[in-house]
Structures are given as structure tokens and as C-alpha cells.
Enzyme design. Sequence first.
Site, PDB file in Angstrom:
ATOM      1  N   ARG A   1      18.393  -9.350   4.943  1.00 25.22           N
ATOM      2  CA  ARG A   1      17.428 -10.133   5.744  1.00 25.22           C
ATOM      3  C   ARG A   1      16.867  -9.327   6.892  1.00 25.22           C
ATOM      4  O   ARG A   1      15.898  -9.740   7.556  1.00 25.22           O
ATOM      5  CB  ARG A   1      18.101 -11.392   6.297  1.00 25.22           C
TER       6      ARG A   1
ATOM      7  N   LYS B   1       2.246  -2.853 -11.379  1.00 20.99           N
ATOM      8  CA  LYS B   1       3.426  -3.730 -11.468  1.00 20.99           C
ATOM      9  C   LYS B   1       4.053  -3.615 -12.847  1.00 20.99           C
ATOM     10  O   LYS B   1       5.248  -3.445 -13.003  1.00 20.99           O
ATOM     11  CB  LYS B   1       3.046  -5.191 -11.189  1.00 20.99           C
TER      12      LYS B   1
HETATM   13  C1  AGP Z   1       4.566  -0.533  -5.342  1.00 22.18           C
HETATM   14  O1  AGP Z   1       5.106  -1.560  -6.158  1.00 22.18           O
HETATM   15  C2  AGP Z   1       5.445   0.680  -5.302  1.00 22.18           C
HETATM   16  N1  AGP Z   1       6.762   0.346  -4.931  1.00 22.18           N
HETATM   17  C3  AGP Z   1       4.842   1.827  -4.525  1.00 22.18           C
HETATM   18  O2  AGP Z   1       3.612   2.154  -5.110  1.00 22.18           O
HETATM   19  C4  AGP Z   1       4.594   1.587  -3.021  1.00 22.18           C
HETATM   20  O3  AGP Z   1       3.571   0.651  -2.855  1.00 22.18           O
HETATM   21  C5  AGP Z   1       4.158   2.925  -2.393  1.00 22.18           C
HETATM   22  O4  AGP Z   1       5.215   3.850  -2.530  1.00 22.18           O
HETATM   23  C6  AGP Z   1       3.747   2.805  -0.934  1.00 22.18           C
HETATM   24  O5  AGP Z   1       4.844   2.389  -0.184  1.00 22.18           O
HETATM   25  P1  AGP Z   1       4.596   1.917   1.336  1.00 22.18           P
HETATM   26  O6  AGP Z   1       3.714   0.714   1.279  1.00 22.18           O
HETATM   27  O7  AGP Z   1       5.964   1.611   1.862  1.00 22.18           O
HETATM   28  O8  AGP Z   1       3.932   3.046   2.065  1.00 22.18           O
END
Ligand code: AGP
Length: 615
Positions: A27, A492
Site C-alpha cells: 500500500r 498490454k
Molecule cells: C507498461 O505496462 C510497462 N510496464 C512499461 O512500458 C512502463 O510503462 C514503462 O517502463 C515506463 O515506466 P514508468 O511509467 O514508470 O516510467
Amino acid sequence: MCGIVGYIGNREAYSIVIKGLQRLEYRGYDSAGIMLSGSESLNICKTKGKVEDLKRKAQNTIDINGQLGLGHTRWATHGEPSDSNSHPHVSSSGDLVIIHNGIIENYAAIKQALQERGYHFHSDTDTEVLVNLIEEIKSSQKVKLGKAVQLALNEVVGAYAIAVYDQNNPEEIVVAKLGSPLAIGIGEQEYFLASDASPFIEYTSNAVYLEDGEIAILRRGKEIKMRKIVDDSITYPNIFELKLSLEEIEKGGYDYFMLKEIYEQPRAINDTYRGRLLADQGVIKMAGIDEHLEKFLNANRIVIVACGTSWHAGLVAEYIFENTARIPVEVEYASEFRYRNPVIGTNDIIIAISQSGETADTLAAIKLAKEKGAFVFGVCNVVGSSIARETHAGAYTHAGPEIGVASTKAFTTQITVLSLLAIKLAQENGALSKTELHEYLAAIEAIPQKIENVLAQNSEIESIAFEYKDASNCLYLGRGYNFPVALEGALKLKEISYIHAEGYPAAEMKHGPIALIDEQMPVIVIATKKGHYEKVVSNIQEIKSRKGKIIAVVTEGDEEVKSLADHCIEIPDTQEFLTPLLTTIPLQLLSYHIALMRGCDVDQPRNLAKSVTVE
Ligand code: AGP
């Protein structure tokens, strides 16, 4: 979100509270603290960092004995993660101790009134204000702790689950709840309190979940006393036997954090705009913008840098900013931006988007932009993260910790923050009429309920997933605001089910991808009424004529696409710029179910990490 834990009884409280905090770290985990009520003194230890850090510090600095304890693991909302901002907080007299999960929205006005009465504060938190309000009422009206808490809570606006202790009365803990969860474990001559039952399920399966607006007094060896905060009327505990396992409780009863976070989106979006969006007044309050408004209004352009899902949120924002505020926007992969020697000037504004606030490429892009004299604004979900500290200003999404590697509530809360930002700028530069302004703000407020309506179709979406779980490839198509949603839906699916998926602007089909279409290729098409609908229907017909399988996301009541597609998922109508907040939900659920049916680890997919802190 934060985690709170408390104990009063005849066992040693330290290990109960510490273990309980470790179970609640999902959390929030930027700082932690504990209070133990020993024979003579009040022992408090708190620290920036995780519960493990707190354990090390507490065992070396305080007396950890005592049969009453309160603990807190923090997800910062007001005040950076630091030792002083960590809970528990103590009142000015040193007598009262509080732990709190939630947000006191009117804390600034209360703080000012208390300062005028001579109160001094040692932290930037809303919680320290609350414990001093309770103290002021208790001393000025000469009432007991329970009454003082009840009266104080009638003066605050916001959400809370609190536990308050008075060292002059070591036989009781007062707890209260509004908007944030609070569970009470009832044992033999002992009480437990926590944000969920995971900290006490090994000690007792008898639990009471306080209702909103209830206060309870937990006295060692006495029956629990409960009342309504609003009028002090008596209420009675609804005690029931817990059946959930420990792991299930941490996930709030959901099978995976990802599903829990998908379902948290209505609350997360509400928490993100609450206190910022005053729809009835037609006002958006965002400190990070208000203080730099001229920079935004005089900017040549906005350049958005981000990675992955956050980059997709940036693409949605490009459409929103250009359509509402008429400000030129470019969106760049941070990893490309940082190495291509970009032409950036002092009149450019960089918006860096990052859920974790720790993504190495995004952080590097920020540093490069700052070297070139640009103003950098951050949109992060983790208070006090590296990116949040590196940017000149920013606005937090209040999504709460996102544990699932596949980003869901971060995406929708990022779009929420960016929508507020764009509308505020459009209001300031006159690009938006008053009527449009009020319509847009009301539309944002209606989004959480509309997402609930989409979530209600989960079982239908699960059935569709079953039909396509063995696909080898998938195509996602969208236009306008929903082109980035097509990219996000494809991301996704591929990152948790390992099915190859690609997102395209629907019009791009004819420039190559249509060669892929056959009866083995499921095509997810976002075909909402707002957003080049007729053109997308043509694309659907092109796919159908080539025997492609079509899963369409449509506006409620759309009969035309229903007659063409193999499956239709309906979403409520809304302002066009807000459709991504609704069209992304079915795609999140579809990828979740397909991944599950393929036996994939939904929360921790292979090869991935939640935060890419390396290049
Ligand atoms: C999205 O589902 C992924 N886990 C990955 O693309 C993520 O959005 C990306 O690594 C950016 O992370 P951040 O938003 O923490 O910078």
C-alpha cells in the site's frame, strides 16, 4: 494509499506491528514509523525507506517493549518522503500520537488557524495538522480523547483511517474511518487495527470493518464502543469471521494485483482530480501550473518524453493539448530523445511522464532538456521519486502504488492529470469557452462511474478472451484519441500473454498491415461514435471482407458495428478527449484474461521489471 497497523492487548506489540507493516507495504513504501507505549515512556521511531529500514533503526534507538503499538507505512501525498514527514505524528504537547491513511483536503486552513493559536509544526503533512486539531479541541473543550477526535473529524474535509493514542491514557486507542479502509481484529482481551486484515489474520479471524463516518474506542479488556462521527449516536459492531487467506487479503480479494489495480481506476481517477477539479466553480487548481502559468502560456511548444505506457499517455495528451489549448505538442520516446541531440530551447516546455519516477531513459531526457535551458514539468505517481525531484515542477497522479508490472491505473490517472492541465491552459489562453469548460469538467467528474459501467462487462470480456487465447498475433486499430489506446492495448497483450500484438492508426491498414488479415488474425478495433466513426466502419468492412475476426469497442447503442463485428464491447458516451479513459478498460481486461488462460504470470511477466532503472 498508506498502511496503518495498531495493537492493544497483552502481547508484545512490536513484532505484531512490524510484521503487519511488512504485509501492508504493497500500500505504500516510501517511509515507515512505529510508536510503542512502554511502562513509562512513549517510544517513537520513524524513517524514510522501507519497513526493513525501520526495523534496523528501531532496534538500535528505542525501547521496543510495550503491549500497545501503532505503525505506519507511507505513500506520500503531502510532504516528501522523509523522517520528519513519516508517521506517527505527535501533537505539540507530546501527549497525542496519530497514524493516518488518507488526505485531509482542508488542512491548510486548519493549519493556519492553529498557527495563529501558537501551534508549531515539524512536518509538511496534513496528518500533523489533524493531531494538533484534536489536541486543541481536547484541551480547550476539556473533553476526552474519543470526543475530541469526533469533534475534530467534523471539521475536516477529506478521507481518513486514523488511530489516535493519548499517553496519559494508555488503556485505549481511538480509531475512525471515512473513505479509507480500516479493519479491526477482535481477540481475547486484545484488539488489532489495520488497513486490511492481513496484519492480524494469524491472531484472530473475528473482524469488524468500520463503516464510513464511524469512530470506535478500543479499550484493553473492554467491549468495543462505536459511534457515528456526525452526531455521536451509538452504532454496533458487525463482527464476522474472516475466510480469506493472507495473500488474498493483500490483493484485496483479487487474484492478482493487476486485476485489483484495473478495478481501482474509478477511485484512483477520483483521487487524482479531487481537490484540483472544482467543476461547479469552473476552476482547476494545480499548484505546479499556477506557479509557472506564464511559462506555459508563452511556450513555443510542449515536448513530452516518456517510455512504454507513459509514452502512450503522452500521445493521448498530444491530441488533448492541441485540440483544447491549441498548444503545439511533440511526443518523444525518452530513449531516442536523449541521444539524438534534440533542438531544445528555453521557450520549450518538457513534460516528463513516469509512473515509477525512476525510469533511467526518462530521467536522462530530463537532465538533457534542463542542460539546454528548457522548463521541465513532471507527471509521476511516486512522491519524492528521482524524476519528481529532478523536474522544476510537477503534478502527481494519486493512483496509489501500482504493483502489477503491466501499467493500468497509472495510464488512466496520467491522462486525467494531463487533461486537467490542458483544460486549465485552454481556459487561461481563451481557447475554451465557458460552456465548453463546464461541459469538460463535468465530463471528467462522470468518468469514474462510467468506468464502473465498463468494468461490469468483465465476464463478457472474459468469454471473448477465451475465444482468442490461442492466437499467435493480434492487431489493434484506432483513430485520433484512440490510436494511442490501440498501441496501449497491444502493449498490454504482448507484455503479459506473450502474444505478438501491434497497434496501428486504423487508416494505416491499407499501407501494409492489411496483408496480415485472415481468419487467424483477431483485430481489435476501437470504433467509438466520436472519432472518425464512419472511416473506422469502412476499415472494419475491409477487415471483414478478408475474413478477419473483429472485436470492436463501440459506443453504447451502436447497432451498425454490432452487425459487422464478431464481438462488441460497449462503453458509455463521453467527451471525445476522455474516450481513452473508457476504451482502454476492455483492452486491459482482455489482455488480463487471455494471459491468465495461457498460464502466464500476470503480475510479474517474464523478462520484465516494474521500473526500468537501467538503460
Ligand atoms: C507498461 O505496462 C510497462 N510496464 C512499461 O512500458 C512502463 O510503462 C514503462 O517502463 C515506463 O515506466 P514508468 O511509467 O514508470 O516510467
